[in-house]
Design an enzyme around this catalytic site. Structure first.
Site, PDB file in Angstrom:
ATOM      1  N   CYS A 196     -52.420 -26.341  72.417  1.00  0.00           N
ATOM      2  CA  CYS A 196     -52.594 -25.331  71.368  1.00  0.00           C
ATOM      3  C   CYS A 196     -53.449 -25.858  70.226  1.00  0.00           C
ATOM      4  O   CYS A 196     -54.322 -25.155  69.714  1.00  0.00           O
ATOM      5  CB  CYS A 196     -51.241 -24.920  70.790  1.00  0.00           C
ATOM      6  SG  CYS A 196     -49.981 -24.589  72.019  1.00  0.00           S
ATOM      7  N   ASP A 197     -53.181 -27.081  69.795  1.00  0.00           N
ATOM      8  CA  ASP A 197     -53.735 -27.546  68.522  1.00  0.00           C
ATOM      9  C   ASP A 197     -54.745 -28.688  68.651  1.00  0.00           C
ATOM     10  O   ASP A 197     -55.346 -29.084  67.647  1.00  0.00           O
ATOM     11  CB  ASP A 197     -52.583 -27.996  67.599  1.00  0.00           C
ATOM     12  CG  ASP A 197     -51.655 -26.833  67.263  1.00  0.00           C
ATOM     13  OD1 ASP A 197     -52.132 -25.677  67.276  1.00  0.00           O
ATOM     14  OD2 ASP A 197     -50.465 -27.069  67.006  1.00  0.00           O
TER      15      ASP A 197
ATOM     16  N   CYS B  97     -47.838 -29.376  70.434  1.00  0.00           N
ATOM     17  CA  CYS B  97     -48.566 -28.715  71.520  1.00  0.00           C
ATOM     18  C   CYS B  97     -50.053 -29.075  71.452  1.00  0.00           C
ATOM     19  O   CYS B  97     -50.806 -28.479  70.676  1.00  0.00           O
ATOM     20  CB  CYS B  97     -48.364 -27.202  71.428  1.00  0.00           C
ATOM     21  SG  CYS B  97     -49.207 -26.289  72.726  1.00  0.00           S
TER      22      CYS B  97
HETATM   23  C1  LIG Z   1     -45.909 -25.858  66.893  1.00  0.00           C
HETATM   24  C2  LIG Z   1     -46.257 -24.965  68.071  1.00  0.00           C
HETATM   25  C3  LIG Z   1     -47.520 -24.439  68.177  1.00  0.00           C
HETATM   26  C4  LIG Z   1     -47.845 -23.626  69.245  1.00  0.00           C
HETATM   27  N1  LIG Z   1     -49.094 -23.091  69.317  1.00  0.00           N
HETATM   28  C5  LIG Z   1     -49.413 -22.274  70.347  1.00  0.00           C
HETATM   29  C6  LIG Z   1     -50.717 -21.711  70.434  1.00  0.00           C
HETATM   30  O1  LIG Z   1     -51.584 -21.941  69.587  1.00  0.00           O
HETATM   31  N2  LIG Z   1     -50.980 -20.900  71.504  1.00  0.00           N
HETATM   32  C7  LIG Z   1     -50.047 -20.641  72.474  1.00  0.00           C
HETATM   33  O2  LIG Z   1     -50.351 -19.883  73.396  1.00  0.00           O
HETATM   34  N3  LIG Z   1     -48.818 -21.172  72.411  1.00  0.00           N
HETATM   35  C8  LIG Z   1     -48.483 -21.980  71.380  1.00  0.00           C
HETATM   36  N4  LIG Z   1     -47.241 -22.553  71.328  1.00  0.00           N
HETATM   37  C9  LIG Z   1     -46.287 -22.282  72.430  1.00  0.00           C
HETATM   38  C10 LIG Z   1     -45.686 -20.883  72.249  1.00  0.00           C
HETATM   39  O3  LIG Z   1     -45.214 -20.747  70.929  1.00  0.00           O
HETATM   40  C11 LIG Z   1     -44.544 -20.695  73.239  1.00  0.00           C
HETATM   41  O4  LIG Z   1     -45.009 -20.946  74.543  1.00  0.00           O
HETATM   42  C12 LIG Z   1     -44.020 -19.271  73.156  1.00  0.00           C
HETATM   43  O5  LIG Z   1     -43.606 -18.972  71.839  1.00  0.00           O
HETATM   44  C13 LIG Z   1     -42.858 -19.044  74.114  1.00  0.00           C
HETATM   45  O6  LIG Z   1     -42.435 -17.731  73.930  1.00  0.00           O
HETATM   46  P1  LIG Z   1     -40.992 -17.228  74.364  1.00  0.00           P
HETATM   47  O7  LIG Z   1     -40.963 -15.779  74.057  1.00  0.00           O
HETATM   48  O8  LIG Z   1     -40.695 -17.659  75.740  1.00  0.00           O
HETATM   49  O9  LIG Z   1     -39.941 -18.005  73.454  1.00  0.00           O
HETATM   50  P2  LIG Z   1     -39.880 -18.438  71.903  1.00  0.00           P
HETATM   51  O10 LIG Z   1     -41.154 -18.225  71.192  1.00  0.00           O
HETATM   52  O11 LIG Z   1     -39.295 -19.793  71.965  1.00  0.00           O
HETATM   53  O12 LIG Z   1     -38.811 -17.401  71.329  1.00  0.00           O
HETATM   54  C14 LIG Z   1     -37.469 -17.484  71.672  1.00  0.00           C
HETATM   55  C15 LIG Z   1     -36.689 -16.409  70.942  1.00  0.00           C
HETATM   56  O13 LIG Z   1     -35.343 -16.392  71.443  1.00  0.00           O
HETATM   57  C16 LIG Z   1     -34.444 -16.279  70.355  1.00  0.00           C
HETATM   58  N5  LIG Z   1     -33.133 -16.792  70.749  1.00  0.00           N
HETATM   59  C17 LIG Z   1     -32.800 -18.047  71.134  1.00  0.00           C
HETATM   60  N6  LIG Z   1     -31.479 -18.112  71.391  1.00  0.00           N
HETATM   61  C18 LIG Z   1     -30.972 -16.875  71.160  1.00  0.00           C
HETATM   62  C19 LIG Z   1     -29.672 -16.303  71.234  1.00  0.00           C
HETATM   63  N7  LIG Z   1     -28.603 -17.042  71.591  1.00  0.00           N
HETATM   64  N8  LIG Z   1     -29.519 -15.007  70.916  1.00  0.00           N
HETATM   65  C20 LIG Z   1     -30.595 -14.250  70.569  1.00  0.00           C
HETATM   66  N9  LIG Z   1     -31.846 -14.734  70.495  1.00  0.00           N
HETATM   67  C21 LIG Z   1     -32.031 -16.029  70.771  1.00  0.00           C
HETATM   68  C22 LIG Z   1     -35.127 -17.053  69.235  1.00  0.00           C
HETATM   69  O14 LIG Z   1     -34.584 -16.694  67.968  1.00  0.00           O
HETATM   70  C23 LIG Z   1     -36.578 -16.601  69.430  1.00  0.00           C
HETATM   71  O15 LIG Z   1     -36.768 -15.372  68.796  1.00  0.00           O
HETATM   72  C24 LIG Z   1     -46.877 -23.349  70.251  1.00  0.00           C
HETATM   73  C25 LIG Z   1     -45.596 -23.869  70.145  1.00  0.00           C
HETATM   74  C26 LIG Z   1     -45.270 -24.663  69.053  1.00  0.00           C
HETATM   75  C27 LIG Z   1     -43.864 -25.213  68.931  1.00  0.00           C
END
Ligand SMILES: Cc1cc2nc3c(=O)[nH]c(=O)nc-3n(C[C@H](O)[C@H](O)[C@H](O)COP(=O)(O)OP(=O)(O)OC[C@H]3O[C@@H](n4cnc5c(N)ncnc54)[C@H](O)[C@@H]3O)c2cc1C
Length: 336
Positions: free
Chosen positions: A147-148, A144
Protein backbone atom coordinates in the site's frame (compact mmCIF):
# COMPACT_ATOMS: atom_id res chain seq x y z
CA UNK A 1 -25.22 -13.34 27.86
CA UNK A 2 -28.00 -15.78 26.90
CA UNK A 3 -29.38 -16.65 23.51
CA UNK A 4 -33.17 -16.59 23.20
CA UNK A 5 -35.23 -19.46 21.89
CA UNK A 6 -36.34 -18.92 18.25
CA UNK A 7 -39.99 -18.84 19.32
CA UNK A 8 -39.35 -15.68 21.34
CA UNK A 9 -39.56 -13.32 18.34
CA UNK A 10 -41.72 -12.75 15.31
CA UNK A 11 -40.74 -12.96 11.65
CA UNK A 12 -40.78 -9.15 11.66
CA UNK A 13 -37.62 -9.20 13.76
CA UNK A 14 -35.65 -11.40 11.42
CA UNK A 15 -33.18 -9.82 9.02
CA UNK A 16 -32.55 -11.25 5.59
CA UNK A 17 -28.84 -10.64 6.11
CA UNK A 18 -26.78 -9.34 8.99
CA UNK A 19 -23.39 -8.06 7.92
CA UNK A 20 -20.79 -8.03 10.69
CA UNK A 21 -18.01 -5.53 10.03
CA UNK A 22 -17.73 -2.11 8.39
CA UNK A 23 -14.63 -2.26 6.23
CA UNK A 24 -14.50 -2.38 2.41
CA UNK A 25 -15.85 -5.97 2.45
CA UNK A 26 -18.84 -5.23 4.70
CA UNK A 27 -19.81 -1.98 3.01
CA UNK A 28 -19.61 -3.55 -0.45
CA UNK A 29 -21.78 -6.46 0.68
CA UNK A 30 -24.25 -3.93 2.12
CA UNK A 31 -24.39 -1.99 -1.17
CA UNK A 32 -25.12 -5.14 -3.18
CA UNK A 33 -27.71 -6.59 -0.80
CA UNK A 34 -29.48 -3.25 -0.44
CA UNK A 35 -29.70 -3.05 -4.22
CA UNK A 36 -31.19 -6.57 -4.24
CA UNK A 37 -33.90 -5.18 -1.95
CA UNK A 38 -32.81 -7.33 0.99
CA UNK A 39 -32.66 -4.48 3.54
CA UNK A 40 -29.36 -5.58 5.07
CA UNK A 41 -28.26 -4.41 8.47
CA UNK A 42 -24.56 -3.81 8.98
CA UNK A 43 -23.02 -3.79 12.45
CA UNK A 44 -19.84 -1.69 12.52
CA UNK A 45 -17.87 -2.92 15.54
CA UNK A 46 -15.31 -0.72 17.26
CA UNK A 47 -13.67 0.51 14.07
CA UNK A 48 -16.29 1.83 11.63
CA UNK A 49 -14.50 2.02 8.27
CA UNK A 50 -12.03 -0.71 9.21
CA UNK A 51 -8.28 -0.69 8.67
CA UNK A 52 -8.29 2.04 6.03
CA UNK A 53 -9.17 4.51 8.77
CA UNK A 54 -5.63 3.92 10.10
CA UNK A 55 -3.95 5.23 7.00
CA UNK A 56 -3.69 8.52 5.19
CA UNK A 57 -3.16 8.37 1.41
CA UNK A 58 -4.63 5.54 -0.65
CA UNK A 59 -3.35 5.46 -4.20
CA UNK A 60 -4.39 2.02 -5.41
CA UNK A 61 -8.17 1.93 -5.07
CA UNK A 62 -9.54 2.11 -8.62
CA UNK A 63 -11.64 5.07 -9.64
CA UNK A 64 -9.52 7.91 -8.29
CA UNK A 65 -6.83 9.54 -10.41
CA UNK A 66 -5.39 11.38 -7.41
CA UNK A 67 -4.48 9.85 -4.02
CA UNK A 68 -7.40 9.85 -1.61
CA UNK A 69 -7.55 9.68 2.18
CA UNK A 70 -8.42 6.24 3.62
CA UNK A 71 -10.99 7.52 6.15
CA UNK A 72 -12.65 9.63 3.44
CA UNK A 73 -12.92 6.58 1.14
CA UNK A 74 -14.62 4.61 3.87
CA UNK A 75 -17.02 7.46 4.64
CA UNK A 76 -17.96 7.38 0.96
CA UNK A 77 -18.54 3.61 1.11
CA UNK A 78 -20.74 4.05 4.20
CA UNK A 79 -22.76 6.83 2.59
CA UNK A 80 -23.14 4.79 -0.61
CA UNK A 81 -24.40 1.78 1.37
CA UNK A 82 -26.91 3.97 3.22
CA UNK A 83 -28.00 5.69 0.01
CA UNK A 84 -28.74 2.25 -1.44
CA UNK A 85 -30.91 1.45 1.59
CA UNK A 86 -28.62 -0.45 3.97
CA UNK A 87 -29.04 0.22 7.68
CA UNK A 88 -26.00 0.72 9.88
CA UNK A 89 -25.80 0.01 13.58
CA UNK A 90 -22.88 1.15 15.75
CA UNK A 91 -22.71 -2.00 17.81
CA UNK A 92 -20.25 -4.85 18.39
CA UNK A 93 -21.13 -8.53 18.20
CA UNK A 94 -19.88 -10.51 21.20
CA UNK A 95 -21.36 -13.98 20.65
CA UNK A 96 -23.04 -15.93 17.87
CA UNK A 97 -25.18 -19.04 17.59
CA UNK A 98 -25.12 -20.47 14.08
CA UNK A 99 -26.61 -23.77 15.29
CA UNK A 100 -30.15 -22.35 15.28
CA UNK A 101 -32.36 -20.87 12.53
CA UNK A 102 -32.63 -17.95 12.28
CA UNK A 103 -29.05 -17.31 13.27
CA UNK A 104 -28.53 -15.30 16.44
CA UNK A 105 -25.84 -12.71 17.11
CA UNK A 106 -25.58 -10.92 20.43
CA UNK A 107 -24.35 -7.35 20.36
CA UNK A 108 -23.64 -4.86 23.14
CA UNK A 109 -26.93 -3.13 22.31
CA UNK A 110 -29.19 -6.04 21.40
CA UNK A 111 -29.57 -9.46 19.82
CA UNK A 112 -29.86 -9.75 16.04
CA UNK A 113 -31.73 -12.55 14.23
CA UNK A 114 -30.97 -13.22 10.59
CA UNK A 115 -31.61 -15.79 7.88
CA UNK A 116 -28.09 -15.24 6.55
CA UNK A 117 -24.88 -13.75 7.86
CA UNK A 118 -21.89 -12.15 6.18
CA UNK A 119 -18.79 -12.08 8.36
CA UNK A 120 -16.43 -9.28 7.35
CA UNK A 121 -14.69 -8.54 10.64
CA UNK A 122 -11.28 -8.10 9.02
CA UNK A 123 -7.94 -8.47 10.68
CA UNK A 124 -5.75 -6.42 12.95
CA UNK A 125 -2.11 -5.70 12.31
CA UNK A 126 0.21 -6.86 15.04
CA UNK A 127 2.14 -3.76 16.09
CA UNK A 128 5.22 -3.32 18.24
CA UNK A 129 3.16 -1.60 20.95
CA UNK A 130 5.30 1.52 21.17
CA UNK A 131 3.64 4.88 21.85
CA UNK A 132 5.85 6.54 19.24
CA UNK A 133 4.86 3.88 16.68
CA UNK A 134 1.18 4.61 17.31
CA UNK A 135 1.83 8.37 17.05
CA UNK A 136 3.48 8.11 13.61
CA UNK A 137 1.14 5.51 12.08
CA UNK A 138 0.12 6.79 8.68
CA UNK A 139 2.91 9.41 8.89
CA UNK A 140 5.89 7.18 8.12
CA UNK A 141 4.93 4.08 10.08
CA UNK A 142 2.97 1.51 8.10
CA UNK A 143 2.09 -2.15 8.12
CA UNK A 144 1.52 -2.50 4.38
CA UNK A 145 4.42 -2.19 1.93
CA UNK A 146 2.18 -2.93 -1.05
CA UNK A 147 0.00 0.00 0.00
CA UNK A 148 2.57 2.54 1.12
CA UNK A 149 5.93 1.46 -0.34
CA UNK A 150 5.67 3.81 -3.29
CA UNK A 151 5.55 6.81 -0.96
CA UNK A 152 9.15 6.02 0.03
CA UNK A 153 10.81 6.34 -3.35
CA UNK A 154 14.57 6.89 -2.91
CA UNK A 155 14.15 7.00 0.88
CA UNK A 156 15.70 4.99 3.70
CA UNK A 157 13.24 2.58 5.26
CA UNK A 158 13.34 -0.10 7.91
CA UNK A 159 11.15 -3.17 8.15
CA UNK A 160 10.63 -5.32 11.23
CA UNK A 161 9.92 -9.04 11.04
CA UNK A 162 11.41 -12.38 10.18
CA UNK A 163 8.74 -14.35 8.32
CA UNK A 164 7.69 -14.62 4.69
CA UNK A 165 5.68 -11.40 4.80
CA UNK A 166 8.62 -9.40 6.10
CA UNK A 167 10.94 -10.88 3.46
CA UNK A 168 8.43 -10.30 0.64
CA UNK A 169 7.74 -6.75 1.77
CA UNK A 170 11.48 -5.99 2.08
CA UNK A 171 11.99 -7.23 -1.50
CA UNK A 172 9.06 -5.11 -2.66
CA UNK A 173 10.32 -2.03 -0.79
CA UNK A 174 13.76 -2.42 -2.37
CA UNK A 175 12.14 -1.62 -5.74
CA UNK A 176 11.29 1.87 -4.47
CA UNK A 177 13.45 2.80 -1.51
CA UNK A 178 17.10 3.88 -1.53
CA UNK A 179 17.96 1.43 1.28
CA UNK A 180 15.98 -1.18 3.16
CA UNK A 181 17.05 -2.32 6.63
CA UNK A 182 15.40 -5.54 7.76
CA UNK A 183 15.43 -5.71 11.54
CA UNK A 184 14.96 -9.05 13.26
CA UNK A 185 15.22 -9.85 16.95
CA UNK A 186 16.93 -13.19 16.27
CA UNK A 187 19.92 -14.22 14.14
CA UNK A 188 17.97 -16.11 11.48
CA UNK A 189 14.78 -15.52 9.49
CA UNK A 190 11.75 -17.85 9.50
CA UNK A 191 11.05 -16.96 5.87
CA UNK A 192 11.35 -19.65 3.17
CA UNK A 193 14.94 -20.27 2.10
CA UNK A 194 14.21 -19.23 -1.50
CA UNK A 195 12.85 -15.90 -0.33
CA UNK A 196 15.78 -15.41 2.01
CA UNK A 197 18.22 -15.95 -0.83
CA UNK A 198 16.39 -13.45 -3.04
CA UNK A 199 16.56 -10.97 -0.19
CA UNK A 200 20.24 -11.53 0.57
CA UNK A 201 21.04 -11.02 -3.12
CA UNK A 202 19.69 -7.44 -3.15
CA UNK A 203 22.60 -5.06 -2.47
CA UNK A 204 20.43 -2.27 -1.05
CA UNK A 205 18.93 -4.57 1.62
CA UNK A 206 20.81 -4.58 4.90
CA UNK A 207 20.05 -7.09 7.68
CA UNK A 208 20.21 -6.08 11.30
CA UNK A 209 20.19 -9.28 13.34
CA UNK A 210 19.44 -9.50 17.07
CA UNK A 211 17.86 -6.06 17.20
CA UNK A 212 14.45 -4.67 18.00
CA UNK A 213 12.94 -1.24 17.47
CA UNK A 214 12.32 0.55 20.75
CA UNK A 215 11.34 4.03 19.55
CA UNK A 216 10.29 5.90 16.44
CA UNK A 217 11.74 9.39 16.05
CA UNK A 218 10.16 12.19 14.08
CA UNK A 219 8.90 15.71 13.79
CA UNK A 220 5.61 17.17 14.90
CA UNK A 221 3.48 19.58 12.97
CA UNK A 222 4.64 23.16 13.35
CA UNK A 223 1.22 24.62 14.11
CA UNK A 224 0.25 21.76 16.45
CA UNK A 225 2.98 19.75 18.20
CA UNK A 226 0.34 17.26 19.35
CA UNK A 227 0.09 16.05 15.73
CA UNK A 228 2.73 13.93 13.95
CA UNK A 229 4.86 15.43 11.19
CA UNK A 230 7.08 12.77 9.67
CA UNK A 231 9.40 10.00 10.73
CA UNK A 232 13.11 10.90 10.84
CA UNK A 233 14.61 7.84 12.48
CA UNK A 234 14.33 4.89 14.82
CA UNK A 235 16.09 3.73 17.95
CA UNK A 236 17.07 0.06 17.88
CA UNK A 237 18.26 -2.08 20.76
CA UNK A 238 20.62 -5.02 20.51
CA UNK A 239 18.71 -7.94 22.07
CA UNK A 240 21.97 -9.48 23.34
CA UNK A 241 23.82 -6.43 24.71
CA UNK A 242 20.82 -4.07 25.23
CA UNK A 243 22.91 -1.34 23.57
CA UNK A 244 20.73 1.29 21.87
CA UNK A 245 21.53 3.04 18.58
CA UNK A 246 19.70 5.74 16.63
CA UNK A 247 19.36 5.20 12.90
CA UNK A 248 18.19 7.93 10.51
CA UNK A 249 15.16 6.56 8.66
CA UNK A 250 12.29 7.97 6.60
CA UNK A 251 9.87 5.14 7.22
CA UNK A 252 9.22 2.08 9.32
CA UNK A 253 7.24 -0.94 8.15
CA UNK A 254 5.99 -3.42 10.72
CA UNK A 255 5.58 -6.93 9.30
CA UNK A 256 5.23 -9.15 12.34
CA UNK A 257 1.86 -10.59 11.38
CA UNK A 258 -1.89 -10.05 11.47
CA UNK A 259 -4.59 -11.41 13.74
CA UNK A 260 -7.92 -12.12 12.07
CA UNK A 261 -10.87 -10.93 14.17
CA UNK A 262 -12.37 -14.39 14.55
CA UNK A 263 -12.46 -15.10 18.29
CA UNK A 264 -16.26 -15.03 18.49
CA UNK A 265 -16.63 -17.43 15.53
CA UNK A 266 -14.09 -20.08 16.50
CA UNK A 267 -16.66 -22.29 18.24
CA UNK A 268 -19.02 -22.11 15.27
CA UNK A 269 -16.79 -22.23 12.20
CA UNK A 270 -13.54 -23.88 11.15
CA UNK A 271 -10.39 -21.78 10.92
CA UNK A 272 -6.89 -22.43 9.64
CA UNK A 273 -3.95 -22.70 12.03
CA UNK A 274 -3.56 -18.90 12.08
CA UNK A 275 -7.22 -18.34 12.96
CA UNK A 276 -8.48 -17.22 9.51
CA UNK A 277 -12.01 -18.42 8.69
CA UNK A 278 -12.18 -21.05 5.97
CA UNK A 279 -14.41 -20.77 2.95
CA UNK A 280 -15.14 -23.02 -0.01
CA UNK A 281 -12.53 -22.21 -2.70
CA UNK A 282 -13.97 -19.85 -5.33
CA UNK A 283 -16.89 -18.90 -3.11
CA UNK A 284 -17.64 -17.10 0.13
CA UNK A 285 -19.57 -20.05 1.58
CA UNK A 286 -18.56 -21.52 4.94
CA UNK A 287 -19.38 -24.97 6.29
CA UNK A 288 -22.74 -23.59 7.49
CA UNK A 289 -25.24 -22.86 4.69
CA UNK A 290 -26.29 -19.22 4.98
CA UNK A 291 -23.08 -18.02 6.66
CA UNK A 292 -20.64 -16.30 4.31
CA UNK A 293 -17.23 -14.67 4.77
CA UNK A 294 -15.48 -11.83 2.98
CA UNK A 295 -12.31 -9.80 3.24
CA UNK A 296 -9.26 -10.02 5.45
CA UNK A 297 -11.03 -12.22 8.00
CA UNK A 298 -10.52 -15.10 5.57
CA UNK A 299 -7.72 -13.80 3.34
CA UNK A 300 -4.14 -13.81 4.54
CA UNK A 301 -2.71 -13.59 1.03
CA UNK A 302 -3.97 -10.44 -0.73
CA UNK A 303 -5.19 -8.21 2.14
CA UNK A 304 -6.14 -5.19 0.03
CA UNK A 305 -9.15 -2.90 0.12
CA UNK A 306 -10.06 -3.76 -3.44
CA UNK A 307 -9.85 -7.53 -2.88
CA UNK A 308 -11.88 -7.18 0.33
CA UNK A 309 -14.48 -5.17 -1.59
CA UNK A 310 -14.54 -7.83 -4.32
CA UNK A 311 -15.04 -10.54 -1.76
CA UNK A 312 -17.82 -8.48 -0.15
CA UNK A 313 -19.54 -8.47 -3.55
CA UNK A 314 -19.10 -12.25 -3.82
CA UNK A 315 -20.56 -12.79 -0.34
CA UNK A 316 -23.58 -10.60 -1.14
CA UNK A 317 -24.23 -12.51 -4.36
CA UNK A 318 -23.85 -15.83 -2.57
CA UNK A 319 -26.19 -14.66 0.22
CA UNK A 320 -28.73 -13.49 -2.35
CA UNK A 321 -28.68 -16.90 -4.08
CA UNK A 322 -29.07 -18.58 -0.71
CA UNK A 323 -32.03 -16.37 0.23
CA UNK A 324 -33.71 -17.00 -3.12
CA UNK A 325 -33.96 -20.72 -2.44
CA UNK A 326 -35.38 -20.20 1.07
CA UNK A 327 -39.15 -20.04 0.39
CA UNK A 328 -40.07 -18.14 3.56
CA UNK A 329 -37.64 -15.30 2.86
CA UNK A 330 -38.96 -12.21 1.19
CA UNK A 331 -37.76 -8.71 0.48
CA UNK A 332 -40.04 -6.66 2.70
CA UNK A 333 -38.66 -4.58 5.58
CA UNK A 334 -37.48 -6.65 8.48
CA UNK A 335 -35.72 -4.96 11.40
CA UNK A 336 -35.81 -1.15 11.17
C1 LIG B 1 -2.00 1.10 7.73
C2 LIG B 1 -2.73 0.39 6.60
C3 LIG B 1 -2.71 0.92 5.34
C4 LIG B 1 -3.37 0.28 4.31
N1 LIG B 1 -3.37 0.84 3.07
C5 LIG B 1 -4.03 0.23 2.06
C6 LIG B 1 -4.04 0.80 0.76
O1 LIG B 1 -3.46 1.86 0.51
N2 LIG B 1 -4.71 0.13 -0.22
C7 LIG B 1 -5.35 -1.06 0.01
O2 LIG B 1 -5.95 -1.60 -0.92
N3 LIG B 1 -5.34 -1.62 1.22
C8 LIG B 1 -4.70 -1.01 2.25
N4 LIG B 1 -4.66 -1.60 3.48
C9 LIG B 1 -5.32 -2.91 3.67
C10 LIG B 1 -6.83 -2.71 3.78
O3 LIG B 1 -7.10 -1.71 4.73
C11 LIG B 1 -7.48 -4.02 4.20
O4 LIG B 1 -7.11 -5.04 3.30
C12 LIG B 1 -9.00 -3.87 4.19
O5 LIG B 1 -9.39 -2.81 5.03
C13 LIG B 1 -9.69 -5.15 4.62
O6 LIG B 1 -11.06 -4.89 4.61
P1 LIG B 1 -12.10 -5.77 5.43
O7 LIG B 1 -13.44 -5.21 5.11
O8 LIG B 1 -11.87 -7.20 5.19
O9 LIG B 1 -11.77 -5.55 6.98
P2 LIG B 1 -11.35 -4.29 7.88
O10 LIG B 1 -11.02 -3.09 7.09
O11 LIG B 1 -10.34 -4.87 8.79
O12 LIG B 1 -12.71 -4.01 8.68
C14 LIG B 1 -13.17 -4.89 9.65
C15 LIG B 1 -14.44 -4.34 10.27
O13 LIG B 1 -15.00 -5.33 11.14
C16 LIG B 1 -15.43 -4.72 12.34
N5 LIG B 1 -15.48 -5.71 13.41
C17 LIG B 1 -14.47 -6.45 13.92
N6 LIG B 1 -14.94 -7.24 14.91
C18 LIG B 1 -16.27 -6.99 15.02
C19 LIG B 1 -17.31 -7.47 15.86
N7 LIG B 1 -17.06 -8.38 16.82
N8 LIG B 1 -18.55 -6.98 15.70
C20 LIG B 1 -18.81 -6.07 14.72
N9 LIG B 1 -17.87 -5.59 13.89
C21 LIG B 1 -16.62 -6.03 14.05
C22 LIG B 1 -14.41 -3.60 12.55
O14 LIG B 1 -14.91 -2.63 13.46
C23 LIG B 1 -14.26 -3.08 11.12
O15 LIG B 1 -15.30 -2.19 10.84
C24 LIG B 1 -4.03 -0.96 4.55
C25 LIG B 1 -4.06 -1.50 5.82
C26 LIG B 1 -3.42 -0.83 6.86
C27 LIG B 1 -3.47 -1.41 8.26
Amino acid sequence: MTLESPSAFSNQDILNTLIIGAGPAGYTAAIYLARYGRNPLLVTGMQPGGQLTLTTEVENFPGFAEPIQGPWLMDQCRDQAMACGAKIEYDTINAVDFGVRPFQCIGDARTYYAHSIIISTGAATKWLDLDSETFYRGHGVSSCATCDGRFFKDKDVAIVGGGNTAAEEAIFLSQHAKTVTLIHRRDALRADKVLQQRLFDIPKVRLLWNHKVVRVLGTTQEHNPALPGKVTGIVVENTLSQEQTSLPMDGLFVAIGHSPNTDIFKQALPTDSDGYLLSTPGSSATSIPGVFVAGDVQDHVYRQAVTAAGQGCMAAMDAERFLQIQPQHHTQDMVQ
